[in-house]
Scaffold this active site. Structure first.
Site, PDB file in Angstrom:
ATOM      1  N   GLU A 214       0.807  -1.226   0.000  1.00 24.18           N
ATOM      2  CA  GLU A 214       0.000   0.000   0.000  1.00 24.18           C
ATOM      3  C   GLU A 214       0.837   1.272   0.000  1.00 24.18           C
ATOM      4  OE1 GLU A 214      -3.734   2.070   2.445  1.00 24.18           O
ATOM      5  OE2 GLU A 214      -3.179  -0.017   2.793  1.00 24.18           O
TER       6      GLU A 214
ATOM      7  N   LYS B  61      -8.578  -1.339   1.077  1.00 23.21           N
ATOM      8  CA  LYS B  61      -9.604  -1.675   2.062  1.00 23.21           C
ATOM      9  C   LYS B  61     -10.564  -2.665   1.403  1.00 23.21           C
ATOM     10  CE  LYS B  61      -9.640  -0.111   5.489  1.00 23.21           C
ATOM     11  NZ  LYS B  61      -9.030  -0.605   6.749  1.00 23.21           N
TER      12      LYS B  61
END
Length: 398
Positions: A209, A225
């Site tokens: 990420e 997410k």
């Protein structure tokens, strides 16, 4: 606070530098020039201290809207690590529970220059004599599930919309931990794979990420997410999940707001929404949000705007940090912070998910997930275990 200049580090041996996001073409010629390590007891704002230290050592990041070029003959850039606790401090939130790794600084900046000759090959990632004991979790599955239920109750009261809960585990070891931590970079999808080490501590990262990057003159963040097993049915289920999509979009909106605080007016945009990508044995949903930096934006202000990352805190961010501080029994240590590279015209910081740390006696690992009203406590406990499993397995190998 520990600070070393060239006189304090020039005797260190040359080695291949595998800091996440370090320039690939320079990694075998990098030599440490200066280092700053910071703990909360030192006082001050870590983001400001980092920017000032970098400027003192030839890396001016006081206006990210101005183009700058890499100098192959001078200072290359610097590794930058900022813990979740340090990020909470910059955001004005509570720091959370005490860290389980007190030897690890909450902020580290390591400046590198270019050596004339290249270093030797990287350390063998499978040395003999490595032993890793049993993992001991800081909370039981039941305690984790109870924390999920407490977040759902807070959401029901209207205190928060989403909170990310993180658990910790530690295991004793014998041998050199750095090669074991370096193995994490080989995990599929580890965009920010690499290590950073200091006296009595080391960090290994396998994060996919992007917390914040400066790419082609734009600030970019890629929040992740939403998770499912990396099967055909898992991908289909993730794409069809209204709960996961709502949770994801909530964090995308939070990241848009974070960037808007430091962006040129009207320049924030969502370049990609809910793209499903693979990390090890998991599918994860990722979006890309970008913006043009405002004139005069410096590194410190940028860090204060985006740290700690929205995908590992929740919404609203400060209210989520208060829930985290109340519910998590152990500090986040090396996890859920920032780790990567900064230099002239370049910022590339990963969010330290899928990250482990070592002190003199134990390895430490963290994993968790975002909690919404639709979360099932048992499923959240299982998801955290699935995220930790590939990291645990690779650390034990060798």
């Amino acid at each position: 606070m520990r600070e070393n200049g060239p006189d304090g580090v020039e005797a260190l041996p040359m080695r291949y530098v595998d800091v996440p996001a370090a320039p690939v073409g320079c990694r075998d010629r990098l030599t440490e020039r200066a280092r700053l390590e910071w703990w909360p007891a030192d006082g001050g704002d870590p983001a400001t201290l980092a920017q000032e230290f970098l400027a003192d050592h030839g890396i001016a990041l006081d206006d990210l809207s101005r183009p700058a070029a890499h100098d192959p003959r001078g200072v290359c850039g610097a590794a930058l690590y900022l813990s979740a606790a340090a990020g909470a401090r910059t955001a004005g939130g509570p720091p959370g529970a005490p860290t389980p790794v007190p030897a690890l600084p909450e902020m580290a900046v390591v400046v590198y220059g270019h050596a004339v000759s290249p270093a030797g090959p990287p350390v063998d990632p499978t040395p003999g004599g490595w032993w890793l004991g049993d993992w001991r979790d800081s909370w039981t599955p039941g305690a984790h599930a109870d924390a999920v239920a407490a977040v759902r109750a807070a959401i029901g009261r209207g205190d928060v919309y989403q909170v990310n809960l993180v658990g910790h585990a530690a295991a004793p070891y014998a041998g050199d931990p750095l090669p074991a931590l370096a193995r994490l970079a080989a995990l599929p999808g580890a965009r920010y794979g690499g290590t950073l080490a200091g006296l009595g501590w080391a960090i290994g990262c396998a994060s996919p990420e992007t917390l914040i990057a400066l790419e082609d003159g734009r600030l970019v963040t890629r929040p992740i997410k939403g998770t499912r097993p990396a099967t055909t049915s898992g991908r289909r289920e993730l794409l069809a999940s209204a709960k996961e999509r709502a949770e994801h979009i909530m964090i995308v909106d939070l990241e848009r707001n974070d960037l808007a605080r430091v962006a040129r007016t009207g320049s924030v945009r969502v370049d990609e929404l809910f793209a499903v990508r693979r990390w090890c044995d998991l599918w994860q949903a990722e979006s890309t949000v970008s913006a043009a930096p405002a004139d005069g934006l410096g590194l410190a202000a940028l860090l204060r705007a985006v740290c700690p990352g929205g995908s590992v805190t929740g919404a609203p961010k400060l209210a989520a940090l208060e829930r985290i501080a109340a519910l998590e029994p152990v500090g986040r240590g090396a996890s859920m912070g920032a780790l990567g590279w900064v230099g002239p015209g370049r910022i590339d910081l990963g969010l330290t998910i899928r990250t482990a740390a070592a002190d003199a006696e134990r390895l430490h690992l963290w994993a968790g997930g975002g909690i919404t009203w639709g979360s099932d406590p048992a499923s959240e406990v299982a998801e955290a275990a699935a995220k930790a499993a590939p990291v645990r397995a690779l650390l034990a190998a060798g």
